[in-house]
Design an enzyme around this catalytic site. Structure first.
Site, short mmCIF file in Angstrom:
data_model
loop_
_atom_site.label_atom_id
_atom_site.label_comp_id
_atom_site.label_asym_id
_atom_site.label_seq_id
_atom_site.Cartn_x
_atom_site.Cartn_y
_atom_site.Cartn_z
N ASP A 192 18.93 16.48 -7.23
CA ASP A 192 18.52 17.02 -5.75
C ASP A 192 18.54 18.31 -5.89
O ASP A 192 19.34 19.27 -6.21
CB ASP A 192 19.68 16.52 -4.91
CG ASP A 192 19.79 14.88 -4.49
OD1 ASP A 192 18.44 14.31 -4.78
OD2 ASP A 192 20.69 14.64 -4.20
N ASP A 207 20.52 11.35 -10.87
CA ASP A 207 19.16 11.99 -10.10
C ASP A 207 19.76 13.41 -9.84
O ASP A 207 20.80 13.79 -9.82
CB ASP A 207 18.48 11.13 -9.07
CG ASP A 207 19.68 10.76 -8.32
OD1 ASP A 207 20.73 11.35 -7.95
OD2 ASP A 207 19.64 9.66 -7.74
N ASP A 258 30.07 16.01 2.65
CA ASP A 258 31.30 15.40 2.62
C ASP A 258 32.62 15.97 1.82
O ASP A 258 33.55 16.55 2.29
CB ASP A 258 31.41 13.81 2.30
CG ASP A 258 30.51 13.73 1.11
OD1 ASP A 258 30.08 14.58 0.18
OD2 ASP A 258 30.16 12.28 0.82
P1 ATP Z 1 25.98 9.26 -6.44
O1 ATP Z 1 24.59 9.84 -6.36
O2 ATP Z 1 26.69 9.03 -7.60
O3 ATP Z 1 26.09 8.20 -5.43
P2 ATP Z 1 25.97 11.45 -4.64
O4 ATP Z 1 27.36 12.50 -4.32
O5 ATP Z 1 25.05 12.16 -5.31
O6 ATP Z 1 26.84 10.47 -5.66
P3 ATP Z 1 24.30 11.03 -2.88
O7 ATP Z 1 24.22 9.61 -1.78
O8 ATP Z 1 23.05 10.65 -3.64
O9 ATP Z 1 25.56 10.79 -3.53
O10 ATP Z 1 24.11 12.14 -1.83
C1 ATP Z 1 23.88 13.39 -2.05
C2 ATP Z 1 24.87 14.40 -1.60
O11 ATP Z 1 24.37 14.44 -0.17
C3 ATP Z 1 26.13 14.38 -1.67
O12 ATP Z 1 26.54 15.02 -3.02
C4 ATP Z 1 26.84 15.02 -0.65
O13 ATP Z 1 26.77 16.52 -0.94
C5 ATP Z 1 25.81 14.70 0.40
N1 ATP Z 1 26.11 13.49 1.15
C6 ATP Z 1 25.86 12.07 0.80
N2 ATP Z 1 26.43 11.25 1.78
C7 ATP Z 1 26.91 11.89 2.86
C8 ATP Z 1 27.71 11.54 3.92
N3 ATP Z 1 27.83 10.52 4.20
N4 ATP Z 1 28.21 12.81 4.55
C9 ATP Z 1 28.06 14.09 4.15
N5 ATP Z 1 27.45 14.32 3.23
C10 ATP Z 1 26.82 13.42 2.41
MG MG Z 2 23.01 11.27 -6.10
#
Ligand code: ATP
Ligand code: MG
Length: 449
Positions: free
Chosen positions: A73, A71, A151
């Site tokens: 963002d 997805d 993160d």
């Molecule tokens: P995926 O969608 O494959 O799980 P993602 O990195 O996109 O991986 P998401 O949970 O969609 O994970 O989060 C989007 C973004 O938000 C991350 O790329 C990161 O920049 C930030 N993020 C998510 N969780 C955290 C956290 N626990 N602490 C800090 N930043 C976070």
């Molecule tokens: Mg994501």
């Protein structure tokens, strides 16, 4: 001297935290076409109205890795209300930190306003607990602060589809090139702030083929017990992401290696120490990974049922040992295992009932005479329960012939089915033996009764 100073400024040594490194298209090569139509529409509309807008986070990381993002963002300097006003099909969600979901056709893009991090928190007035929490999470910031509160460096990249530039505050592009997962800031402090980041580290490293940087990896083992303070529902969500990542096998192996599985599946150790249990869990994960990579649907209930099956078996055996009849003992064992998990990992009710159904159907596969196999075939959950049986056979827990029988029985015509029944039935002799307490078979008799 001045030249040297300027050189340091531009290499980011002096204004390290402030100046993004702007990586042009000819260096990173991520074409605009890799961004979804909806995310493009959102960034274009925002920019047309003089707001900043970038694709951010996991999507930028994944396109750079040559993967298709799940997805997209978007981040912007527009407030949620301003975003909402620009898109007819949009709505503001979230209470603590408000964001906007913008819908185009079947796609939804999450648009958030730059968030502030600790600098703002520390400078801000002290507020009462509850209020403080809401405010803290709801503080808007600038792009640099937004990058810094994320993160990992590779999750903090901003892609501008208009200029095709990537804005990088923490060296994430270089880390990706070196396949390195590195925490922004002080790793220990960041894990303490949010222990789920430890699980994210393992999942991202295992699923994207990255090495966790040694400084980011080091504190994990000592801090693993902090997972116990994370709300179970959040752990469950993260666990589900991990299991459905298409790399569950690597993730679980890595969780164990880092000593993180205690907080998640405290029973995993026990299970994995029994040879049959380990084989069963590994097979279940492998099958799931294969299905996900082939774009086939997988059922979380099936997976959790598999992870906990050997716990159920152990509890079942022990309850039966107290002279409880087989089927009530199985139901008690299921409840006991679900209860123990609820405290660690809040498995939602809808999964819980599906899991129990898969488990409860298992004894019925051993009943292969009379009307019973026909009735089982009609059961709504037959398919899942049968797949589960095949895993049990493959792991060596159940005689392979039982699985083969059911495979054949499903495909057979009427005549062949009837013949199969005749061959299998030795009603009197076997039933008497079953009643003498052979668990599985006894269970199947009573299950039908
Ligand atoms: P995926 O969608 O494959 O799980 P993602 O990195 O996109 O991986 P998401 O949970 O969609 O994970 O989060 C989007 C973004 O938000 C991350 O790329 C990161 O920049 C930030 N993020 C998510 N969780 C955290 C956290 N626990 N602490 C800090 N930043 C976070
Ligand atoms: Mg994501």
């Amino acid at each position: 001297m001045i030249k040297k100073f300027l050189g340091r400024v531009f290499s980011g040594q002096i204004f390290k935290a402030r100046q993004p490194q702007i990586v042009p298209f000819n260096v990173h090569g991520v074409a605009r076409e890799r961004i979804s139509a909806c995310a493009l529409k959102v960034t274009q509309t925002l920019q047309r109205h003089d707001f900043a807008a970038f694709v951010v986070g996991g999507a930028v990381r994944d396109v750079l890795l040559g993967r298709e993002p799940k997805d997209f963002d978007v981040v912007t300097d527009a407030t949620p209300e301003e975003v909402r006003a620009l898109f007819r099909r949009s709505r503001i969600i979230g209470r603590r930190f408000r964001l906007v979901h913008v819908m185009c056709g079947p796609e939804t893009v999450e648009v958030s306003t730059y968030r502030g991090g600790h600098a703002i928190e520390d400078a801000g007035a002290r507020v009462s607990d509850e209020h403080g929490r809401i405010l803290r999470d709801n503080v808007f910031g600038n792009q640099e602060q937004d990058a810094t509160r994320r993160d990992f460096t590779i999750n903090a990249l901003f892609y501008d589809p208009a200029s095709r530039e990537i804005w990088d505050y923490h060296g994430g592009v270089e880390d990706l090139r070196r396949r390195r997962l590195r925490m922004i800031g002080d790793p220990e402090q960041r894990y303490r702030e949010d222990p789920v980041r430890m699980l994210r580290a393992v999942r991202l490293a295992a699923s994207r083929g990255l090495e966790i940087d040694s400084r980011s990896r080091k504190p994990i083992r000592a801090l693993s017990n902090l997972l116990a303070n994370v709300p179970p529902s959040r752990l469950f969500d993260e666990m589900l992401k991990l299991l459905l990542s298409g790399h569950a096998l690597e993730c679980v192996t890595k969780l164990r290696k880092e000593g993180l599985h205690h907080g998640l599946l405290p029973l995993l150790d026990v299970i994995l120490e029994q040879p049959l249990g380990e084989r069963f869990v590994m097979l279940a994960l492998k099958t799931t990974d294969e299905r996900i990579r082939a774009d086939k649907p997988v059922s979380p209930s099936f997976l959790f049922a598999a992870l906990l099956w050997h716990e159920v078996l152990a509890a079942w055996k022990s309850i039966e040992g107290k002279n409880v009849p087989a089927i009530p003992a199985l139901y008690q064992a299921m409840d006991q295992v679900m209860q123990a998990q609820a405290e660690q990992l809040a498995i939602p009710r809808r999964f819980g009932s599906d899991m129990k159904e898969i488990w409860a159907l298992q004894p019925r596969f051993l009943q292969r005479s009379g009307h019973r196999p026909y009735r089982l075939l009609q059961h709504l959950r037959f398919r899942a329960a049968y797949d589960f049986l095949l895993l049990r056979c493959e792991s060596g827990e159940v005689d392979a012939a039982v699985g083969e029988w059911w495979t054949r029985f499903q495909r057979a015509g009427e005549a062949e089915r009837a013949q199969m029944l005749v061959h299998d039935a030795e009603p009197k002799k076997r039933r008497r033996r079953r009643r003498r307490g052979r668990r599985d078979e006894g269970a199947s008799v009573k299950a039908e009764g």
